[in-house]
Structures are given as structure tokens and as C-alpha cells.
Write a protein that holds these residues in place. Structure first.
Motif, PDB file in Angstrom:
ATOM      1  N   SER A  14       0.845  -1.192   0.000  1.00  0.00           N
ATOM      2  CA  SER A  14       0.000   0.000   0.000  1.00  0.00           C
ATOM      3  C   SER A  14       0.878   1.238   0.000  1.00  0.00           C
ATOM      4  O   SER A  14       1.858   1.305   0.746  1.00  0.00           O
ATOM      5  CB  SER A  14      -0.910   0.026   1.235  1.00  0.00           C
ATOM      6  N   ARG A  15       0.541   2.215  -0.807  1.00  0.00           N
ATOM      7  CA  ARG A  15       1.273   3.474  -0.853  1.00  0.00           C
ATOM      8  C   ARG A  15       0.301   4.634  -0.992  1.00  0.00           C
ATOM      9  O   ARG A  15      -0.765   4.498  -1.601  1.00  0.00           O
ATOM     10  CB  ARG A  15       2.271   3.496  -2.013  1.00  0.00           C
ATOM     11  N   ALA A  50      -5.402  -4.724  -8.176  1.00  0.00           N
ATOM     12  CA  ALA A  50      -4.880  -3.362  -7.965  1.00  0.00           C
ATOM     13  C   ALA A  50      -6.054  -2.407  -7.800  1.00  0.00           C
ATOM     14  O   ALA A  50      -7.055  -2.495  -8.525  1.00  0.00           O
ATOM     15  CB  ALA A  50      -4.008  -2.941  -9.139  1.00  0.00           C
ATOM     16  N   ARG A  51      -5.943  -1.518  -6.840  1.00  0.00           N
ATOM     17  CA  ARG A  51      -7.010  -0.553  -6.589  1.00  0.00           C
ATOM     18  C   ARG A  51      -6.403   0.813  -6.324  1.00  0.00           C
ATOM     19  O   ARG A  51      -5.449   0.932  -5.540  1.00  0.00           O
ATOM     20  CB  ARG A  51      -7.859  -0.982  -5.394  1.00  0.00           C
ATOM     21  N   ALA A  52      -6.925   1.827  -6.969  1.00  0.00           N
ATOM     22  CA  ALA A  52      -6.470   3.207  -6.757  1.00  0.00           C
ATOM     23  C   ALA A  52      -7.626   4.019  -6.190  1.00  0.00           C
ATOM     24  O   ALA A  52      -8.744   3.985  -6.720  1.00  0.00           O
ATOM     25  CB  ALA A  52      -5.986   3.810  -8.066  1.00  0.00           C
ATOM     26  N   VAL A  61       1.894   2.761   5.444  1.00  0.00           N
ATOM     27  CA  VAL A  61       0.520   3.241   5.361  1.00  0.00           C
ATOM     28  C   VAL A  61      -0.265   2.755   6.565  1.00  0.00           C
ATOM     29  O   VAL A  61      -0.269   1.560   6.879  1.00  0.00           O
ATOM     30  CB  VAL A  61      -0.144   2.753   4.059  1.00  0.00           C
ATOM     31  N   ARG A  62      -0.911   3.679   7.244  1.00  0.00           N
ATOM     32  CA  ARG A  62      -1.761   3.361   8.382  1.00  0.00           C
ATOM     33  C   ARG A  62      -2.989   4.265   8.302  1.00  0.00           C
ATOM     34  O   ARG A  62      -2.881   5.475   8.471  1.00  0.00           O
ATOM     35  CB  ARG A  62      -1.030   3.592   9.709  1.00  0.00           C
ATOM     36  N   ALA A  63      -4.139   3.690   8.046  1.00  0.00           N
ATOM     37  CA  ALA A  63      -5.358   4.478   7.914  1.00  0.00           C
ATOM     38  C   ALA A  63      -5.910   4.833   9.291  1.00  0.00           C
ATOM     39  O   ALA A  63      -6.123   3.953  10.127  1.00  0.00           O
ATOM     40  CB  ALA A  63      -6.398   3.703   7.116  1.00  0.00           C
TER      41      ALA A  63
END
Length: 217
Positions: free
Chosen positions: A38-39, A70-72, A110-112
Motif C-alpha cells: 500500500s502506498r 490493484a485498486r487506486a 501506510v496506516r489508515a
């Protein structure tokens, strides 16, 4: 033997590669059937996802089938609505209803988590001490909290100047940062380290550089 595989996203940032190696069979290295990279805030452009099947040892050949997803997701702009900080005054804050614009741990992963940003301004080069204390939960425990200083409230352009994370519970309830900063405007970011929301108290203390050494002789 199961093949180890690498998953890489080419040309991230300044042309580097983001690689991850894993053993889905777990026969030699700890592994799982899937791996995720994740980026945040990757610049617009064309990228290549490369998947390779390789042997654990150089003399072994290997191949494998795979599925790639893949998801953007469009980036969001930060909500710069936290109470402004002034020297020696504690303010109350709450990350409930906050957005997840910055979205990274202190180490860059990445940490939501919903965040709240508080602006402060220094008239001169100063020593700054920030303390964020989350509200206690039932049983006397406290949630972990992430506290960071950024150069501005634009997640795409901001530079992280300092960051720390409290352990939570009763062993380390508060997160505290101390840095020497140049004159200018800054943003203090507060969020719950594990992705939930939290209410907290936040205090800024500013003193001249060298004040801590006064009277040392």
C-alpha cells in the motif's frame, strides 16, 4: 519446496522500486497466500507491476500462477480545522469525523486513521515541546496515539519534521515530542495509532533555544 516470490511496483517517487518478498507456502520462511503493498499519494503516471517466481536456493528453478488485484483511491485533502495552539495553553481535540489525508505511521508505512491537525506559529527559532494525552478508557487504560509535526496542512506537499507514538494502556498514556524549530508556521497532527478515533488533550510549550541550559554553571 515452495517458490518465494517478489512483488514490485516500479518507478515510485524518484524512480525507485518498492519490492516485497514472501513464501506463500511457509515451508522455509514464514509466509501467507497473499501479500499486499500500500502506498499513499503516488504521482500520476504509468507504472509496472512485476511478479517473479524464484527458488529459495539459486540452483532451483521455479514458476507459479498468480492473481493480481490493484485498486487506486483518489487522495483526500486534509481538514485543517483543529484548534490553534499557543504557548502553555492546553486545548481539547477529537479525531471523530476527521479525514485520513496523511495516513502513515512514523516509519512511513501506510496506516489508515482519522486525524486532526492543529496549527501553531513560532516568531523565532525555539525549542518546542508537544504533548498529546488521549482520554482514559474503562479500566484505567488509554488508547495509543500518534503525534507528529508537519511543515504545512497539505498532505501532498508537507514534510514530516517529527513523529512519535505512545504505547497506550497504562505504561505510556501520553505521546511527547521535543524539537528545535525555525521561525514559521507548523501543524501538529494527532491520530489514534491503531486506526480508531480518540478524544485528547494537546499542549504546546515554547522556550528559547538554550533556556534548558540556563544556570547550568
Amino acid at each position: 519446496f515452495f517458490p518465494s516470490r517478489s512483488f514490485s511496483c516500479r518507478a515510485l517517487g524518484s524512480g525507485g522500486a518498492d519490492c516485497n518478498y514472501w513464501d506463500p507456502g511457509g515451508s522455509f520462511f514464514g509466509g501467507a497466500q497473499t501479500t499486499t503493498i500500500s502506498r499513499r499519494r503516488i504521482p500520476a503516471g504509468i507504472y509496472t507491476i512485476e511478479i517473479q517466481a524464484g527458488p529459495m536456493f539459486a540452483w532451483m528453478a521455479g514458476s507459479t500462477g498468480f492473481t493480481v488485484t490493484a485498486r487506486a483511491t483518489p487522495s483526500v485533502d486534509a481538514m485543517c480545522d483543529g484548534a490553534a495552539l499557543t504557548d502553555g495553553v492546553s486545548v481539547r481535540g477529537d479525531t471523530s469525523g476527521g479525514l485520513d489525508a496523511f495516513g502513515s505511521a512514523c516509519d512511513g508505512r501506510v496506516r489508515a486513521a482519522p486525524e486532526r491537525l492543529h496549527p501553531f506559529t513560532l516568531a523565532a527559532r525555539s525549542r518546542v515541546r508537544l504533548s498529546a494525552t488521549p482520554d482514559l478508557l474503562t479500566g484505567g487504560s488509554s488508547p495509543s496515539v500518534r503525534l507528529a509535526i508537519f511543515s504545512e496542512c497539505d498532505a501532498a506537499a508537507a514534510t514530516q519534521l517529527a513523529c512519535t507514538e505512545s504505547a497506550g494502556s497504562t505504561c505510556q498514556t501520553a505521546a511527547t515530542l521535543e524539537r528545535i524549530l525555525e521561525a514559521g508556521s507548523y501543524e501538529a497532527l494527532v491520530e489514534q495509532r491503531d486506526g480508531a478515533t480518540t478524544a485528547y488533550g494537546l499542549e504546546l510549550v515554547v522556550e528559547p533555544v538554550g533556556a534548558a541550559c540556563a544556570g547550568a554553571n
